[in-house]
Design a protein around this motif. Structure first.
Motif, PDB file in Angstrom:
ATOM      1  N   LYS A   1       0.838  -1.201   0.000  1.00  0.00           N
ATOM      2  CA  LYS A   1       0.000   0.000   0.000  1.00  0.00           C
ATOM      3  C   LYS A   1       0.874   1.253   0.000  1.00  0.00           C
ATOM      4  N   LYS A   2       0.318   2.337  -0.528  1.00  0.00           N
ATOM      5  CA  LYS A   2       0.967   3.644  -0.486  1.00  0.00           C
ATOM      6  C   LYS A   2       0.126   4.535   0.419  1.00  0.00           C
ATOM      7  N   ASP A   3       0.532   4.646   1.665  1.00  0.00           N
ATOM      8  CA  ASP A   3      -0.271   5.324   2.681  1.00  0.00           C
ATOM      9  C   ASP A   3       0.464   6.572   3.177  1.00  0.00           C
ATOM     10  N   PRO A   4      -0.087   7.773   2.933  1.00  0.00           N
ATOM     11  CA  PRO A   4       0.591   8.988   3.399  1.00  0.00           C
ATOM     12  C   PRO A   4       0.654   9.090   4.917  1.00  0.00           C
ATOM     13  N   ASN A   5      -0.157   8.277   5.631  1.00  0.00           N
ATOM     14  CA  ASN A   5      -0.138   8.268   7.088  1.00  0.00           C
ATOM     15  C   ASN A   5       0.951   7.351   7.653  1.00  0.00           C
ATOM     16  N   ASN A   6       1.627   6.618   6.781  1.00  0.00           N
ATOM     17  CA  ASN A   6       2.689   5.722   7.222  1.00  0.00           C
ATOM     18  C   ASN A   6       4.034   6.409   7.048  1.00  0.00           C
ATOM     19  N   VAL A   7       4.828   6.461   8.086  1.00  0.00           N
ATOM     20  CA  VAL A   7       6.064   7.235   8.042  1.00  0.00           C
ATOM     21  C   VAL A   7       7.082   6.622   7.082  1.00  0.00           C
ATOM     22  N   PHE A   8       7.067   5.303   6.889  1.00  0.00           N
ATOM     23  CA  PHE A   8       7.969   4.672   5.925  1.00  0.00           C
ATOM     24  C   PHE A   8       7.575   5.063   4.504  1.00  0.00           C
ATOM     25  N   ASP A   9       6.265   5.006   4.213  1.00  0.00           N
ATOM     26  CA  ASP A   9       5.787   5.392   2.891  1.00  0.00           C
ATOM     27  C   ASP A   9       6.048   6.874   2.633  1.00  0.00           C
ATOM     28  N   ALA A  10       5.724   7.705   3.625  1.00  0.00           N
ATOM     29  CA  ALA A  10       5.854   9.152   3.451  1.00  0.00           C
ATOM     30  C   ALA A  10       7.313   9.575   3.309  1.00  0.00           C
ATOM     31  N   ALA A  11       8.206   8.961   4.093  1.00  0.00           N
ATOM     32  CA  ALA A  11       9.628   9.319   4.012  1.00  0.00           C
ATOM     33  C   ALA A  11      10.204   8.935   2.647  1.00  0.00           C
ATOM     34  N   LEU A  12       9.832   7.749   2.140  1.00  0.00           N
ATOM     35  CA  LEU A  12      10.339   7.328   0.836  1.00  0.00           C
ATOM     36  C   LEU A  12       9.787   8.235  -0.261  1.00  0.00           C
ATOM     37  N   ALA A  13       8.499   8.596  -0.145  1.00  0.00           N
ATOM     38  CA  ALA A  13       7.907   9.502  -1.131  1.00  0.00           C
ATOM     39  C   ALA A  13       8.619  10.850  -1.118  1.00  0.00           C
ATOM     40  N   THR A  14       8.927  11.349   0.073  1.00  0.00           N
ATOM     41  CA  THR A  14       9.638  12.623   0.173  1.00  0.00           C
ATOM     42  C   THR A  14      11.018  12.514  -0.459  1.00  0.00           C
ATOM     43  N   GLY A  15      11.699  11.390  -0.237  1.00  0.00           N
ATOM     44  CA  GLY A  15      13.007  11.192  -0.841  1.00  0.00           C
ATOM     45  C   GLY A  15      12.949  11.233  -2.351  1.00  0.00           C
ATOM     46  N   HIS A  16      11.995  10.502  -2.944  1.00  0.00           N
ATOM     47  CA  HIS A  16      11.852  10.512  -4.405  1.00  0.00           C
ATOM     48  C   HIS A  16      11.468  11.906  -4.894  1.00  0.00           C
ATOM     49  N   TYR A  17      10.615  12.584  -4.126  1.00  0.00           N
ATOM     50  CA  TYR A  17      10.192  13.924  -4.491  1.00  0.00           C
ATOM     51  C   TYR A  17      11.389  14.869  -4.553  1.00  0.00           C
ATOM     52  N   LEU A  18      12.274  14.779  -3.582  1.00  0.00           N
ATOM     53  CA  LEU A  18      13.441  15.654  -3.533  1.00  0.00           C
ATOM     54  C   LEU A  18      14.491  15.276  -4.574  1.00  0.00           C
ATOM     55  N   CYS A  19      14.455  14.036  -5.053  1.00  0.00           N
ATOM     56  CA  CYS A  19      15.479  13.550  -5.982  1.00  0.00           C
ATOM     57  C   CYS A  19      15.055  13.614  -7.439  1.00  0.00           C
ATOM     58  N   ARG A  20      13.882  14.176  -7.712  1.00  0.00           N
ATOM     59  CA  ARG A  20      13.459  14.216  -9.115  1.00  0.00           C
ATOM     60  C   ARG A  20      14.265  15.266  -9.884  1.00  0.00           C
ATOM     61  N   PHE A  21      14.093  15.264 -11.190  1.00  0.00           N
ATOM     62  CA  PHE A  21      14.773  16.214 -12.076  1.00  0.00           C
ATOM     63  C   PHE A  21      16.287  16.047 -12.079  1.00  0.00           C
TER      64      PHE A  21
ATOM     65  N   ASP B   1       4.332   2.963 -18.702  1.00  0.00           N
ATOM     66  CA  ASP B   1       5.323   3.160 -17.647  1.00  0.00           C
ATOM     67  C   ASP B   1       6.461   4.051 -18.130  1.00  0.00           C
ATOM     68  N   THR B   2       6.237   4.746 -19.227  1.00  0.00           N
ATOM     69  CA  THR B   2       7.193   5.737 -19.694  1.00  0.00           C
ATOM     70  C   THR B   2       7.216   6.918 -18.725  1.00  0.00           C
ATOM     71  N   VAL B   3       8.383   7.464 -18.484  1.00  0.00           N
ATOM     72  CA  VAL B   3       8.534   8.597 -17.558  1.00  0.00           C
ATOM     73  C   VAL B   3       9.459   9.630 -18.198  1.00  0.00           C
ATOM     74  N   PHE B   4       9.500  10.811 -17.579  1.00  0.00           N
ATOM     75  CA  PHE B   4      10.485  11.800 -17.969  1.00  0.00           C
ATOM     76  C   PHE B   4      11.812  11.444 -17.310  1.00  0.00           C
ATOM     77  N   THR B   5      12.895  11.995 -17.825  1.00  0.00           N
ATOM     78  CA  THR B   5      14.195  11.831 -17.185  1.00  0.00           C
ATOM     79  C   THR B   5      14.084  12.259 -15.727  1.00  0.00           C
ATOM     80  N   GLY B   6      14.522  11.408 -14.820  1.00  0.00           N
ATOM     81  CA  GLY B   6      14.372  11.680 -13.396  1.00  0.00           C
ATOM     82  C   GLY B   6      13.324  10.804 -12.752  1.00  0.00           C
TER      83      GLY B   6
END
Length: 613
Positions: free
Chosen positions: A205-225, A402-407
């Protein structure tokens, strides 16, 4: 130092003097990458000084509220062993991070080290953001799997003191089907979580209330581009994309450097939850309360948050009701975009954007797994066709792909240059074949977008060759000692994951499967002479199963064909042991058969395989 947990403070509020003293001391402590501006606030090396911070109407969050408390002046290094006779695990100091929350930050860092090694994400950055957003999930009030015991919800984003963001998740995450609210320990709004969410604890599951899910999402968010967070300029961009405020940037940098100097683990639920300093905001643990700014000195120029960032207003208001609005109301939110309801650019510029025009974008096609060599270009124009610079254009990948932009993201925002043209990042094809759409939209304007069709074709090979040259032979009724191994290439490079078929054909001119001679075995041990659903490995190598022979003697042909049309024909000889190579078979008799004329090459005059493309 006590943080402001019950309510948000606007920039320039009562703690400015205290913050300036604290940051000046921290800056003087030789923290790497941090300097102080003229007002004593820390800035990343090379960062833009605070007076040049973005205008509220041209940022992802509108420079909105967040916790402004800075770390203590005293460095936590080395971490204390006791305090007032208590073991360090029971010491609720600012350097203490609840065990499960700290584990989530470090696990996210480890996963990003593999997924995006060039990002160089430090867990201390996640901890700094977690501190500013929710006080580490309300002092570590989480279950064993990392889910917050009490939902951490931001204020209702109904336009009263905050951005006006209509519901985007039907209340699935924030229990509000009318307006959106920021959710979880890292304060993602639902529309941002929809594309940024991750499964960090492996429960599917992808749960924003879970600190493991949220921390990983934040990491990917900060590492884009393609940002490298070891570069202070990219670090600054990443933090500002979370909340585009120089003060927010400086606060996060202060906590990150503080944690770099030393932290210690404390039990879950025993964290030092920041306390409220005045005002009429809600008390910690009051679910569903919307914090209200109460200071009469709040600058009139401060605006409510605008959506687009993972959090919008900067953090939660209480452990149970933290509040940081943000995100976007458009169908495809982007963390770097402002709210559609607020102009992205100064009115004199945005109000005259009439349409987007394609700029000679070629046909978009790539093989699965390859980068598209073509780029999408769109120009922002007025009604009369005049080009406009500094217009934000959002590119969104839609459809079953599943095509994505660079990053690694499916959304990218690009500002038009002097010629009014925005060029989208390069597309990276995934493994799904088929057609999808990339939509170009003007951020903050109701302007008809442009749709670009793109196609991903299957992986192909243009050449096949055996990896060895040992003749392939066996006695009647036996099995071939060597398995057939081939190498597929495309434009002389290894062609991995290419589909292939293998058939024991009747003759060089008849691709029908033979009924006699060598064969493979199926799962039940029965003879089969055609294999489908074969695929080369990552290095382009295809190793076929073992071959067996019936009692028919002669020379037989195995034909392997790949997607893209590469073909290789391999000779197989079945003869009693010690039998010398026979001369060419009679034209009236095909090798391995009794009636068909032969067109197979003689083993005495061939190299054991023939290839064609």
């Amino acid at each position: 130092m006590a943080a402001h947990f019950g309510r948000r403070l606007y920039k320039g509020a009562a703690t400015t003097a205290v913050a300036a003293v604290a940051v000046a001391a921290l800056s003087a402590s030789e923290a790497p990458g941090v300097t102080a501006d003229g007002q004593g606030r820390p800035t990343a090396a090379g960062a833009t000084p605070a007076p040049e911070q973005p205008a509220a109407g041209d940022t992802a969050t509108g420079n909105s509220h967040y916790y402004t408390a800075l770390p203590p002046l005293k460095s936590p290094n080395p971490a204390p062993t006791t305090a007032v006779g208590l073991p360090v695990a029971d010491t609720p100091s600012e350097a203490g991070i609840p065990a499960t929350v700290l584990a989530a930050y470090k696990k996210a860092e480890a996963e990003l080290r593999t997924a995006k090694p060039g990002c160089n994400l430090p867990w201390q950055l996640l901890a700094a953001i977690g501190k500013v957003e929710s006080g580490h999930a309300g002092g570590g009030r989480v279950t064993a799997d990392g889910t917050t015991i009490t939902p951490i919800l931001g204020p209702v984003l109904n336009g009263v003191g905050f951005a006006n963001i209509s519901d985007t998740d039907h209340g699935a995450y924030d229990n509000d089907s009318t307006y959106d609210r920021a959710v979880g320990p890292m304060q993602f709004i639902p529309s941002t979580w929809k594309w940024a969410g991750r499964d960090g604890n492996g429960d599917g599951k992808k749960d924003p209330n879970n600190v493991f899910d949220a921390a990983l999402a934040t990491g990917h968010y900060l590492c884009r581009f393609g940002w490298d967070l070891a570069d202070t300029r990219d670090l600054r961009k990443a933090i500002l994309s979370y909340n585009a405020s120089e003060d927010y940037l400086n606060t996060v940098l202060s906590w990150m450097e503080y944690y770099r100097r030393g932290t210690h683990t404390i039990p879950d639920g025993t964290g030092a939850v920041p306390s409220e300093r005045g005002g009429t905001g809600p008390t910690p643990g009051t679910p569903g309360t919307t914090p209200r700014p109460s200071s009469p000195s709040t600058p009139a120029t401060d605006t409510p948050s605008t959506p687009g960032a993972p959090n919008g207003s900067g953090g939660p208001s209480t452990p149970g009701t933290p509040g940081k609005p943000g995100g976007g109301t458009s169908p495809s939110p982007d963390p770097t975009d402002p709210a559609p309801s607020k102009p992205t650019l100064p009115p004199s510029r945005t109000d005259i954007v009439d349409h987007l025009k394609d700029v000679d974008t070629p046909q978009l096609t790539a093989r699965a797994g390859d980068a598209f060599t073509q780029r999408i270009s769109a120009r922002a124009e007025t009604k009369t066709g005049k080009s406009l610079a500094k217009v934000r254009v959002r590119f969104v990948i839609t459809g079953d792909t599943d095509t994505v932009f660079t990053g690694g993201e499916k959304i990218a925002t690009v500002v038009t240059g002097a010629s009014g043209v925005a060029v989208a990042p390069a597309l990276q094809a995934g493994e799904k074949t088929g057609t999808f759409t990339v939509r170009a939209l003007v951020v903050g304007r109701t302007v008809t977008g442009l749709d670009y069709r793109a196609t991903v074709t299957e992986r192909t090979a243009d050449a096949l060759a055996r990896t060895g040259d040992t003749p392939l032979s066996c006695a009647p009724g036996g099995e071939f000692a060597d398995q057939v191994e081939l190498k597929a290439t495309y434009e002389k490079a290894a062609a991995g994951k290419v589909a292939a078929t293998a058939t024991l054909v009747k003759s060089a001119d008849d691709a029908t499967a033979n009924t006699k001679g060598p064969y493979f075995k199926d799962a039940d041990g029965k003879p089969v002479r055609t294999l489908t659903d074969l695929r080369t490995d990552a290095k382009g190598v295809l190793k076929l199963p073992k071959l067996y022979a019936d009692d028919t003697t002669g020379t037989f042909l195995l034909r392997v064909t790949t997607a893209g049309g590469a073909t290789l024909t391999v000779e197989l000889r079945v003869a009693p042991a010690g039998t010398p190579a026979s001369p060419d078979p009679s034209p009236s008799q095909s090798p391995g058969t009794d009636t068909e004329p032969s067109t197979a090459p003689s083993p005495s005059t061939t190299t054991g395989s023939t290839a064609s493309a």
